[in-house]
Scaffold this active site. Structure first.
Site, PDB file in Angstrom:
ATOM      1  N   CYS A   1       0.652  -1.068  -0.223  1.00  8.28           N
ATOM      2  CA  CYS A   1      -0.077  -0.562  -0.027  1.00  8.28           C
ATOM      3  C   CYS A   1       0.756   1.322  -0.108  1.00  8.28           C
ATOM      4  O   CYS A   1       2.811   1.309  -0.179  1.00  8.28           O
ATOM      5  CB  CYS A   1      -0.496  -0.028   1.343  1.00  8.28           C
ATOM      6  SG  CYS A   1      -1.777  -1.494   1.958  1.00  8.28           S
TER       7      CYS A   1
ATOM      8  N   ARG B   1       1.705   1.165  -6.009  1.00  9.24           N
ATOM      9  CA  ARG B   1       1.946   0.100  -4.946  1.00  9.24           C
ATOM     10  C   ARG B   1       0.693  -0.083  -5.008  1.00  9.24           C
ATOM     11  O   ARG B   1       0.332  -0.952  -3.567  1.00  9.24           O
ATOM     12  CB  ARG B   1       2.643   1.027  -3.703  1.00  9.24           C
ATOM     13  CG  ARG B   1       3.836   1.353  -3.632  1.00  9.24           C
ATOM     14  CD  ARG B   1       3.611   2.446  -2.534  1.00  9.24           C
ATOM     15  NE  ARG B   1       3.928   1.375  -1.702  1.00  9.24           N
ATOM     16  CZ  ARG B   1       5.302   1.310  -0.842  1.00  9.24           C
ATOM     17  NH1 ARG B   1       6.030   1.720  -1.295  1.00  9.24           N
ATOM     18  NH2 ARG B   1       5.077   0.467  -0.073  1.00  9.24           N
TER      19      ARG B   1
ATOM     20  N   TRP C   1      -3.948  -1.861  -1.525  1.00  9.19           N
ATOM     21  CA  TRP C   1      -3.435  -3.047  -2.247  1.00  9.19           C
ATOM     22  C   TRP C   1      -4.070  -4.120  -1.052  1.00  9.19           C
ATOM     23  O   TRP C   1      -3.365  -4.416  -0.296  1.00  9.19           O
ATOM     24  CB  TRP C   1      -2.721  -3.467  -2.205  1.00  9.19           C
ATOM     25  CG  TRP C   1      -1.769  -4.642  -3.587  1.00  9.19           C
ATOM     26  CD1 TRP C   1      -3.335  -5.492  -3.543  1.00  9.19           C
ATOM     27  CD2 TRP C   1      -1.013  -4.848  -3.730  1.00  9.19           C
ATOM     28  NE1 TRP C   1      -3.232  -6.073  -5.350  1.00  9.19           N
ATOM     29  CE2 TRP C   1      -1.026  -5.971  -5.325  1.00  9.19           C
ATOM     30  CE3 TRP C   1       0.471  -4.570  -3.988  1.00  9.19           C
ATOM     31  CZ2 TRP C   1      -0.234  -6.595  -5.410  1.00  9.19           C
ATOM     32  CZ3 TRP C   1       1.458  -5.419  -4.894  1.00  9.19           C
ATOM     33  CH2 TRP C   1       0.443  -6.202  -5.644  1.00  9.19           C
TER      34      TRP C   1
ATOM     35  N   ASN D   1       0.578  -0.060   6.217  1.00 11.88           N
ATOM     36  CA  ASN D   1       1.025  -0.836   4.919  1.00 11.88           C
ATOM     37  C   ASN D   1       1.687  -1.472   5.937  1.00 11.88           C
ATOM     38  O   ASN D   1       2.404  -1.441   6.655  1.00 11.88           O
ATOM     39  CB  ASN D   1       2.053   0.457   4.567  1.00 11.88           C
ATOM     40  CG  ASN D   1       2.828  -0.495   3.463  1.00 11.88           C
ATOM     41  OD1 ASN D   1       1.744  -1.397   3.254  1.00 11.88           O
ATOM     42  ND2 ASN D   1       3.995  -0.389   2.755  1.00 11.88           N
ATOM     43  N   GLY D   2       1.322  -2.989   5.531  1.00  7.32           N
ATOM     44  CA  GLY D   2       1.827  -4.464   6.322  1.00  7.32           C
ATOM     45  C   GLY D   2       0.573  -5.199   6.444  1.00  7.32           C
ATOM     46  O   GLY D   2      -0.647  -5.486   5.745  1.00  7.32           O
TER      47      GLY D   2
ATOM     48  N   GLU E   1      21.117 -22.631  -5.156  1.00  8.11           N
ATOM     49  CA  GLU E   1      21.190 -21.418  -5.636  1.00  8.11           C
ATOM     50  C   GLU E   1      22.067 -20.020  -4.801  1.00  8.11           C
ATOM     51  O   GLU E   1      22.891 -19.005  -5.674  1.00  8.11           O
ATOM     52  CB  GLU E   1      19.695 -20.649  -5.507  1.00  8.11           C
ATOM     53  CG  GLU E   1      19.583 -19.252  -4.346  1.00  8.11           C
ATOM     54  CD  GLU E   1      19.382 -18.721  -6.675  1.00  8.11           C
ATOM     55  OE1 GLU E   1      19.459 -19.582  -7.136  1.00  8.11           O
ATOM     56  OE2 GLU E   1      19.417 -17.818  -6.340  1.00  8.11           O
TER      57      GLU E   1
ATOM     58  N   LYS F   1      24.611 -17.385  -6.712  1.00  3.28           N
ATOM     59  CA  LYS F   1      25.184 -16.412  -6.479  1.00  3.28           C
ATOM     60  C   LYS F   1      26.390 -16.148  -6.235  1.00  3.28           C
ATOM     61  O   LYS F   1      27.125 -14.999  -6.221  1.00  3.28           O
ATOM     62  CB  LYS F   1      24.700 -16.269  -4.594  1.00  3.28           C
ATOM     63  CG  LYS F   1      22.699 -15.806  -4.584  1.00  3.28           C
ATOM     64  CD  LYS F   1      21.993 -15.163  -5.116  1.00  3.28           C
ATOM     65  CE  LYS F   1      22.012 -14.795  -6.922  1.00  3.28           C
ATOM     66  NZ  LYS F   1      21.021 -15.736  -7.433  1.00  3.28           N
TER      67      LYS F   1
ATOM     68  N   GLU G   1      28.209 -16.150  -9.268  1.00  2.00           N
ATOM     69  CA  GLU G   1      27.790 -14.897 -10.402  1.00  2.00           C
ATOM     70  C   GLU G   1      28.595 -13.619  -9.680  1.00  2.00           C
ATOM     71  O   GLU G   1      28.638 -13.193 -10.811  1.00  2.00           O
ATOM     72  CB  GLU G   1      26.369 -15.721 -10.963  1.00  2.00           C
ATOM     73  CG  GLU G   1      25.354 -15.085  -9.807  1.00  2.00           C
ATOM     74  CD  GLU G   1      24.007 -15.060 -10.451  1.00  2.00           C
ATOM     75  OE1 GLU G   1      24.155 -14.898 -11.012  1.00  2.00           O
ATOM     76  OE2 GLU G   1      23.096 -14.765  -9.523  1.00  2.00           O
TER      77      GLU G   1
ATOM     78  N   HIS H   1      30.072 -39.506  -3.908  1.00  2.00           N
ATOM     79  CA  HIS H   1      30.031 -39.688  -5.202  1.00  2.00           C
ATOM     80  C   HIS H   1      30.478 -38.871  -5.819  1.00  2.00           C
ATOM     81  O   HIS H   1      30.466 -38.309  -7.124  1.00  2.00           O
ATOM     82  CB  HIS H   1      28.897 -40.267  -6.007  1.00  2.00           C
ATOM     83  CG  HIS H   1      28.019 -41.053  -4.928  1.00  2.00           C
ATOM     84  ND1 HIS H   1      28.429 -42.435  -5.177  1.00  2.00           N
ATOM     85  CD2 HIS H   1      26.744 -41.312  -4.405  1.00  2.00           C
ATOM     86  CE1 HIS H   1      26.959 -42.654  -3.959  1.00  2.00           C
ATOM     87  NE2 HIS H   1      26.886 -42.383  -3.530  1.00  2.00           N
TER      88      HIS H   1
ATOM     89  N   LYS I   1      20.444  -9.130 -16.706  1.00  2.00           N
ATOM     90  CA  LYS I   1      19.447  -9.903 -16.367  1.00  2.00           C
ATOM     91  C   LYS I   1      18.441 -10.092 -16.518  1.00  2.00           C
ATOM     92  O   LYS I   1      18.175 -11.089 -16.041  1.00  2.00           O
ATOM     93  CB  LYS I   1      19.020  -8.442 -15.766  1.00  2.00           C
ATOM     94  CG  LYS I   1      17.748  -8.101 -15.006  1.00  2.00           C
ATOM     95  CD  LYS I   1      18.083  -8.776 -13.704  1.00  2.00           C
ATOM     96  CE  LYS I   1      17.237  -8.745 -12.410  1.00  2.00           C
ATOM     97  NZ  LYS I   1      17.483  -9.911 -11.222  1.00  2.00           N
TER      98      LYS I   1
HETATM   99  C1  G6P Z   1      19.907 -14.856 -15.713  1.00  2.00           C
HETATM  100  C2  G6P Z   1      19.992 -13.131 -14.703  1.00  2.00           C
HETATM  101  C3  G6P Z   1      19.729 -14.739 -14.113  1.00  2.00           C
HETATM  102  C4  G6P Z   1      18.481 -14.967 -13.741  1.00  2.00           C
HETATM  103  C5  G6P Z   1      18.114 -15.724 -14.965  1.00  2.00           C
HETATM  104  C6  G6P Z   1      16.426 -16.054 -15.571  1.00  2.00           C
HETATM  105  O1  G6P Z   1      20.722 -15.191 -15.668  1.00  2.00           O
HETATM  106  O2  G6P Z   1      21.365 -12.998 -14.639  1.00  2.00           O
HETATM  107  O3  G6P Z   1      19.202 -13.641 -12.602  1.00  2.00           O
HETATM  108  O4  G6P Z   1      17.012 -16.589 -12.821  1.00  2.00           O
HETATM  109  O5  G6P Z   1      18.313 -15.120 -16.028  1.00  2.00           O
HETATM  110  O6  G6P Z   1      15.493 -15.170 -15.371  1.00  2.00           O
HETATM  111  P1  G6P Z   1      14.203 -14.800 -15.516  1.00  2.00           P
HETATM  112  O7  G6P Z   1      14.104 -13.485 -16.308  1.00  2.00           O
HETATM  113  O8  G6P Z   1      13.351 -15.640 -16.192  1.00  2.00           O
HETATM  114  O9  G6P Z   1      13.832 -15.351 -14.107  1.00  2.00           O
END
Ligand code: G6P
Length: 616
Positions: A2, A27, A75, A101-102, A489, A493, A496, A512, A611
């Site tokens: 909100c 929002r 919202w 808001n919350g 993940e 992280k 990358e 293994h 991205k």
């Molecule tokens: C790129 C980005 C990742 C993302 C992936 C999938 O590799 O660097 O951060 O997870 O694409 O992107 P999407 O927009 O489909 O979640």
């Protein structure tokens, strides 16, 4: 998600408030409302369902005039989109108004108590509970500030609350609980502002103060006085926000990734908005175009995604299979599209994507369409190609723009959205009854607060660990069951953004192959929450230790057994096992960020990455 704006000063408050709300309309726009104090007539409320323009039209028919007031764009979370549920909400006396808001996690409990005391409610919202509670204490205290403090002390959850009392029109009170609802205060000569986000007040001032967790501000024409909820005065100088819009959007943070990590409590709240009915124990996914019958027909689900979103898909498999008892396959979109998949006419494709533009994910959706299989997109970018392609509906994350290339808030929001989807499916297929769904929803509404706690706990530990391990050349991440995708993940992280070679593995597979890599220099991050598989994880940890590996364990708060076995423990709050990944991943994001910083890497734009991957 909100939007809140409040004003006190010489201008027409309604104009400032409505102007500010226009800047915050992104929002939420289920309804909007304002409360203005008119010296002759007292508090005047105007509320309208739908977009802000409806409120503006109403105000031109029924104007209000005064120099102190506040407003809100809603919202919906608790309660439908109706005028009664629009903010501001009043207490029984009508002398106190509150906007929020919350989410008040324990509002059912508080409401039951107030009902017993004879209070009557006019809405289904959690915010009216705050207004009534403040009103209740006001009768004893005779002043707004102590009454609000007492009420806030009883709220659980993350909120930004703003309150105004007709008997004290020289002040607006604002408070922040948790990290879910931001509160920014704006200072200018003879006038002051409060808002949930900077753009709402930038036309008037650039001298801003950001309220921290568990602080309360008394806002008058002359300025603001801040104290903790416990009453300790806080000295905070305003910061002057820069003109550069990118830097302004980044706020106080060094990097977008850091900002987005900290936005997770809010994002987790926003993904729930308007989708849950705790009292009835039901999930409403209005954006799904599949009704109960269509959902009951589904026999097999193909989840397809890339990168971080694929990791979210792996967790989604556990959620959907356990909660809705539907078979799930998870595929990399780039593999799925070329493997000539045999889908069948009782299948459903679920594409998960932050950007909604990833070329392989879109191609996978096209493949489903070509085979006559409906697809649902769990997607962040509004109006993106994936959202448009999803004939079964786009389940939006509402996480807000994610700028950092390394995905953080989108990942945890994807997990929460997938959980909602699994519950919705279980509801349609009757594998879950209302009482069970209610328990799951309770865990979901507690999640933003727990995510905030996970961040707070992780910050000091990760800083220390990063200092110690940032020169490592390799790292291993291990987990089992839902913690296995978390390990993947965490490794992604780290690699990358810091360029350290890192691998995620199911802990049971360690023997293994990867165990050959372990030596005294190798950090091994073990995700070990107290779930059904914990004892197995513990023995894997022993095996790493026996090879002199450095075990960084991510476990639950108070796990002394794990603390004794690991070289280092990062503790996160516990939640239902299928939701634990949302919390376990947070320290791994922070660790990767801290390590990358120490290695001097470009955190927001790591080399070679993009991205949105719109090419093959
Ligand atoms: C790129 C980005 C990742 C993302 C992936 C999938 O590799 O660097 O951060 O997870 O694409 O992107 P999407 O927009 O489909 O979640």
């Amino acid at each position: 998600m909100c939007g809140i704006v409040g004003y006190i000063g010489p201008r027409e408050a309604a104009e400032v408030v409505v102007g500010g709300l226009q800047r915050l309309e992104y929002r939420g726009y289920d309804s909007a409302g304002i409360a203005i104090f008119e010296p002759a007539a007292g508090l005047q409320l105007r509320r309208s369902v739908g977009k802000l323009s409806n409120l503006v039209a109403r105000l031109s028919r029924e104007p209000v005039t005064g120099h102190v007031g506040m407003g809100h764009t809603r919202w919906a979370t608790h309660g439908n989109v109706t005028e009664e549920n629009a903010h501001p909400h009043r207490d029984t006396s009508g002398q106190i108004v509150v906007i929020q808001n919350g989410i008040v996690e324990n509002y059912l409990e508080l409401k039951a108590r107030l009902l017993e005391l004879g209070y009557q409610f006019h809405s289904q919202t959690d915010t009216e509970v705050i207004a009534q509670l403040v009103g209740h204490y006001y009768r004893e205290e005779g002043a707004l500030e102590p009454a609000l403090r007492r009420a806030l002390a009883e709220l659980r959850g993350g909120n930004a609350v703003v309150a105004l009392c007709a008997a004290e029109p020289d002040r607006i009170l604002a408070a922040r609980l948790g990290n879910a609802g931001g509160v920014v205060l704006g200072l200018a000569q003879g006038e002051s502002f409060v808002a949930s986000d900077v753009p709402a007040i930038l036309d008037y001032t650039r001298d801003l103060i950001f309220l921290e967790d568990r602080e309360l501000a008394v806002i008058t024409r002359e300025g603001v006085t801040i104290s903790t909820l416990a009453g300790t005065p806080v000295e905070r100088r305003p910061v002057a926000v820069p003109w550069d819009p990118v830097a302004a959007a980044r706020g106080d943070y060094k990097h977008f990734m850091q900002k987005e990590i900290h936005e997770q409590p809010r994002a987790l709240m926003d993904v729930l908005r308007g989708r849950i009915d705790q009292e009835a124990g039901r999930v409403h996914l209005d954006d799904l175009r599949l009704d109960d019958e269509a959902l009951r027909r589904v026999r097999r689900i193909y989840v397809t995604a890339c990168g971080t979103a694929w990791h979210a898909g792996l967790v989604a498999k556990y959620m959907i299979e356990r909660l809705a008892r539907v078979q799930v396959e998870v595929d990399y979109a780039s593999e799925f599209r070329y493997r000539e998949p045999v889908l069948g006419d009782d299948a459903l494709l679920v594409a998960i994507t932050q950007s909604g533009e990833t070329v392989d994910t879109l191609a996978a959706m096209e493949e489903a369409r070509a085979q006559g299989v409906p697809s649902v997109a769990i997607v962040n970018a509004i109006g993106s190609q994936a959202a448009r392609l999803a004939d079964g509906g786009a389940l939006y994350l509402h996480a807000g723009p994610e700028i950092g290339v390394a995905s953080t808030k989108a990942f945890t929001s994807m997990l929460a959205a997938a959980y909602l989807f699994a519950l919705r499916l279980g509801q349609a297929r009757r594998t879950l009854g209302p009482a069970q769904i209610r328990a799951h929803l309770q865990a979901l509404v507690e999640l933003p607060g727990k995510a905030a706690e996970a961040i707070e706990r992780a910050l000091p530990v990760c800083a220390e660990l990063a200092e110690r391990y940032h020169r490592a050349s390799d790292a291993l991440f291990l987990g089992r069951q839902v913690s296995y995708p978390v390990a993947l993940e965490g490794a992604l992280k780290l690699k990358e953004i810091s360029y350290i070679h890192a691998e995620g593995y199911p802990a049971g597979e360690m023997k293994h192959g990867p165990i050959a890599l372990i030596d005294e220099d190798m950090p091994v991050v073990c995700i070990a929450p107290r779930d059904g598989i914990f004892p197995k994880m513990l023995s894997n940890i022993e095996q790493v230790r026996a090879r002199h590996g450095q075990v960084i364990a991510v476990g639950n708060v108070g796990d002394t057994e794990l603390a004794a076995k690991a070289s280092h423990l990062i503790d996160v709050p516990d939640t239902l096992p299928l939701l634990q990944p949302v919390l376990s991943v947070i320290p791994l994001q922070i660790l990767a960020y801290d390590v990358a910083l120490r290695r001097g890497c470009d955190v927001d734009q790591p080399r070679n990455l993009a991205k949105s991957v719109t090419v093959e």
